[in-house]
Design an enzyme around this catalytic site. Structure first.
Site, PDB file in Angstrom:
ATOM      1  N   GLY A   1       0.763  -1.241   0.000  1.00  0.00           N
ATOM      2  CA  GLY A   1       0.000   0.000   0.000  1.00  0.00           C
ATOM      3  C   GLY A   1       0.792   1.287   0.000  1.00  0.00           C
TER       4      GLY A   1
ATOM      5  NE  ARG B   1      -3.609   3.876 -10.872  1.00  0.00           N
ATOM      6  CZ  ARG B   1      -3.333   4.994 -10.279  1.00  0.00           C
ATOM      7  NH1 ARG B   1      -2.731   5.969 -10.925  1.00  0.00           N
ATOM      8  NH2 ARG B   1      -3.643   5.176  -9.014  1.00  0.00           N
TER       9      ARG B   1
ATOM     10  CB  CYS C   1     -15.171   6.241 -29.228  1.00  0.00           C
ATOM     11  SG  CYS C   1     -14.458   6.501 -30.838  1.00  0.00           S
ATOM     12  CD  GLU C   2     -16.098   5.923 -22.099  1.00  0.00           C
ATOM     13  OE1 GLU C   2     -16.339   5.047 -22.952  1.00  0.00           O
ATOM     14  OE2 GLU C   2     -16.378   5.814 -20.908  1.00  0.00           O
TER      15      GLU C   2
ATOM     16  N   PRO D   1       4.407  -5.029  -1.090  1.00  0.00           N
ATOM     17  CG  PRO D   1       6.564  -4.189  -1.389  1.00  0.00           C
ATOM     18  CD  PRO D   1       5.791  -5.250  -0.656  1.00  0.00           C
TER      19      PRO D   1
ATOM     20  CE1 TYR E   1      -2.436  -2.838  -8.551  1.00  0.00           C
ATOM     21  CE2 TYR E   1      -1.146  -0.999  -7.741  1.00  0.00           C
ATOM     22  CZ  TYR E   1      -1.649  -2.264  -7.580  1.00  0.00           C
ATOM     23  OH  TYR E   1      -1.371  -2.958  -6.434  1.00  0.00           O
TER      24      TYR E   1
HETATM   25  N1  LLP Z   1      -1.686  -6.895  -0.949  1.00  0.00           N
HETATM   26  C1  LLP Z   1      -2.990  -7.019  -1.249  1.00  0.00           C
HETATM   27  C2  LLP Z   1      -3.770  -8.045  -0.575  1.00  0.00           C
HETATM   28  C3  LLP Z   1      -3.573  -6.174  -2.197  1.00  0.00           C
HETATM   29  O1  LLP Z   1      -4.857  -6.302  -2.479  1.00  0.00           O
HETATM   30  C4  LLP Z   1      -2.782  -5.205  -2.853  1.00  0.00           C
HETATM   31  C5  LLP Z   1      -3.367  -4.305  -3.858  1.00  0.00           C
HETATM   32  C6  LLP Z   1      -1.416  -5.129  -2.529  1.00  0.00           C
HETATM   33  C7  LLP Z   1      -0.905  -5.988  -1.557  1.00  0.00           C
HETATM   34  C8  LLP Z   1      -0.486  -4.158  -3.177  1.00  0.00           C
HETATM   35  O2  LLP Z   1      -0.829  -2.849  -2.907  1.00  0.00           O
HETATM   36  P1  LLP Z   1       0.148  -1.673  -3.391  1.00  0.00           P
HETATM   37  O3  LLP Z   1       1.432  -1.820  -2.622  1.00  0.00           O
HETATM   38  O4  LLP Z   1       0.372  -1.856  -4.834  1.00  0.00           O
HETATM   39  O5  LLP Z   1      -0.580  -0.437  -3.073  1.00  0.00           O
HETATM   40  N2  LLP Z   1      -5.868  -0.471  -9.202  1.00  0.00           N
HETATM   41  C9  LLP Z   1      -5.577   0.430  -8.107  1.00  0.00           C
HETATM   42  C10 LLP Z   1      -4.823  -0.272  -7.002  1.00  0.00           C
HETATM   43  C11 LLP Z   1      -5.509  -1.519  -6.512  1.00  0.00           C
HETATM   44  C12 LLP Z   1      -4.713  -2.241  -5.453  1.00  0.00           C
HETATM   45  C13 LLP Z   1      -5.243  -3.601  -5.225  1.00  0.00           C
HETATM   46  N3  LLP Z   1      -4.592  -4.327  -4.194  1.00  0.00           N
HETATM   47  C14 LLP Z   1      -4.836   1.637  -8.632  1.00  0.00           C
HETATM   48  O6  LLP Z   1      -4.611   1.737  -9.829  1.00  0.00           O
HETATM   49  O7  LLP Z   1      -4.508   2.533  -7.880  1.00  0.00           O
END
Ligand code: LLP
Length: 435
Positions: A251, A333, A364-365, A294, A393
């Site tokens: 996160g 995004r 087309c949006e 991460p 992402y």
């Molecule tokens: N662990 C779990 C269980 C998760 O669901 C996720 C992300 C991560 C780790 C990794 O999180 P990160 O470190 O990448 O923040 N599509 C969205 C983000 C969705 C994240 C989903 N889960 C975007 O484009 O911002």
């Protein structure tokens, strides 16, 4: 402006004497010419740097065993997976395809975790058969479903439980995951999580080893992690369960624009490391394996999206609208989260006065806008532009909207270009052809 925005790009990005943007010694204008646009590139050095930074922080702030588990959903392909495996990372997968790619790429089964709020029988059986480190069970329903499968296979499954602490974090609502109404995890507040632990411990088909929580994505505050770890530990305590592994998710955020927080992941790793240490020491429990998950922090800054400018026009409120040859099919995004991005010209430094400009895609949006109302230099047909922080992402959530082919993706090291993804084509055999 160039100088500052360059800091959002992969490490070592610079302008050549001829004014071209360079990454790992590669001229992006040349790459665009050779490979066509839209083009995505990853700088290997930046990925490695991010991984090493977290590794070093974990060593500094946590005395117990640890593991960094890459969230494959942020970006995955066979080539990328091989590089991640070589860097010694574990991997968090959420589908049969991600699991198969991880396996093909050479990840150790013992470093793989399967997540998801609705894992299929096929996925759970594949996890059992490969013998991955842990299936992260998401609900009571899934616990019972998986127990039957494990019994059928006569194979004991190592599991974690994903706990929903009921904590809201400061990010876009759609990328929060630990709040009370989240679709993910065993809710803590109504006793589901305690019931999950009780049933998992009572089952001869499970070896419950850890607790997991993931609060959301693109976070810059550490306090929610601290609160979550305290809640997980007090739950474990009340349930007479001694976890030997603990994972407060991933996160941590990255910078997309100069307005984004500059808070470093040191705050995250330090808080998590110290809190886990204190909470376990206080109970006289041995330090568990601390797993961080991460995705964005590892992949985002290393990735750059490169487009060619086509049509430009000025609309009625005076905004200049510059259309590029990609857009919402390769980067959804901005359309779904209102995410902000930055941009630099690739083939020349910015010059002249800046004007209010929107960078739009070719789809087309009307919502196909990559950057809305930013002060940007004048751009013309055939200019090549690059957007930083494109590694996480974007490709992972890309689509074939308007039958757009997914772009070529390159992995750059000094002196070498490796193709991670080949641009899709309309050759025979595509999904659109039917049987
Ligand atoms: N662990 C779990 C269980 C998760 O669901 C996720 C992300 C991560 C780790 C990794 O999180 P990160 O470190 O990448 O923040 N599509 C969205 C983000 C969705 C994240 C989903 N889960 C975007 O484009 O911002």
């Amino acid at each position: 402006m160039d100088d500052e925005v360059i800091s959002l790009f992969p490490l070592g990005t610079e302008r050549s004497a001829s004014g071209h943007l360079m990454i790992a010694g590669h001229d992006l204008a040349q790459l665009a010419k050779t490979w066509g646009t839209p083009l995505y590139v990853f700088d290997a050095g930046t990925v490695r740097n991010q991984v090493n930074k977290i590794k070093q922080l974990l060593t500094q702030y946590y005395a117990g065993p640890n593991e960094i588990t890459y969230a494959a959903k942020s970006y995955f392909s066979l080539g990328a997976a091989r590089h991640m495996a070589e860097m010694g990372l574990g991997v968090d997968v959420v589908s049969l395809a991600e699991m198969s790619i991880a396996r093909k790429a050479g990840f150790d089964a013992d470093k793989v975790h399967l997540h998801g709020n609705n894992k299929s029988e096929e996925e759970l059986l594949a996890a059992l058969d490969w013998g991955i480190h842990a299936v992260v069970v998401d609900s009571l329903d899934e616990l019972l479903f998986f127990e039957k499968l494990a019994e059928k296979r006569k194979k004991k499954a190592r599991i974690w439980l994903r706990v929903t602490p009921g904590i809201e974090v400061d990010t876009h609502p759609d990328i929060q995951t630990g709040h009370l109404t989240s679709k993910f995890g065993f809710l803590l507040s109504d006793g589901q999580a305690a019931e999950g632990i009780r049933r998992a411990q009572a089952s001869p088909w499970f070896d419950l080893v850890g607790l997991h929580a993931h609060l959301g994505s693109q976070l810059f505050e550490a306090e929610p992690y601290l609160d979550t770890i305290e809640m997980l530990l007090s739950l474990a305590d009340r349930s007479h369960f001694l976890p030997i592994e603990i994972c407060p998710g991933g996160g941590w955020g990255v910078r997309y624009t100069l307005e984004d927080s500059t808070e470093s992941p040191e705050l995250w790793v330090k808080t998590v490391g110290k809190t886990v240490s204190e909470q376990f020491a206080r109970r006289g429990w041995p330090l568990p394996k601390l797993v961080l998950e991460p995705g964005r922090y590892i992949a985002a800054q290393a990735g750059v999206s490169i487009y060619t400018v086509g049509t430009t026009k000025v609309v009625s409120d005076g905004t200049t609208v510059v259309a590029v040859d990609g857009g919402m099919a390769d980067n959804i995004r901005p359309a779904i989260y209102g995410s902000k991005y930055s941009l630099l010209l690739v083939n020349r430094p910015a010059s002249g006065t800046q004007r209010r400009t929107s960078i739009v895609g070719k789809f087309c949006e009307s919502g196909d806008i990559l950057i809305s109302n930013a002060q940007l230099p004048e751009m013309h047909r055939d200019d090549v532009v690059a957007m930083p922080a494109s590694g996480a992402y974007q490709l992972a959530m890309s689509s074939n909207y308007n039958m757009a082919p997914r772009p070529t993706v390159l992995w750059l090291t000094p002196g070498n270009v490796e193709m991670l993804q080949k641009r899709e084509t309309l050759d025979a055999g595509g999904w659109w052809m039917g049987a």
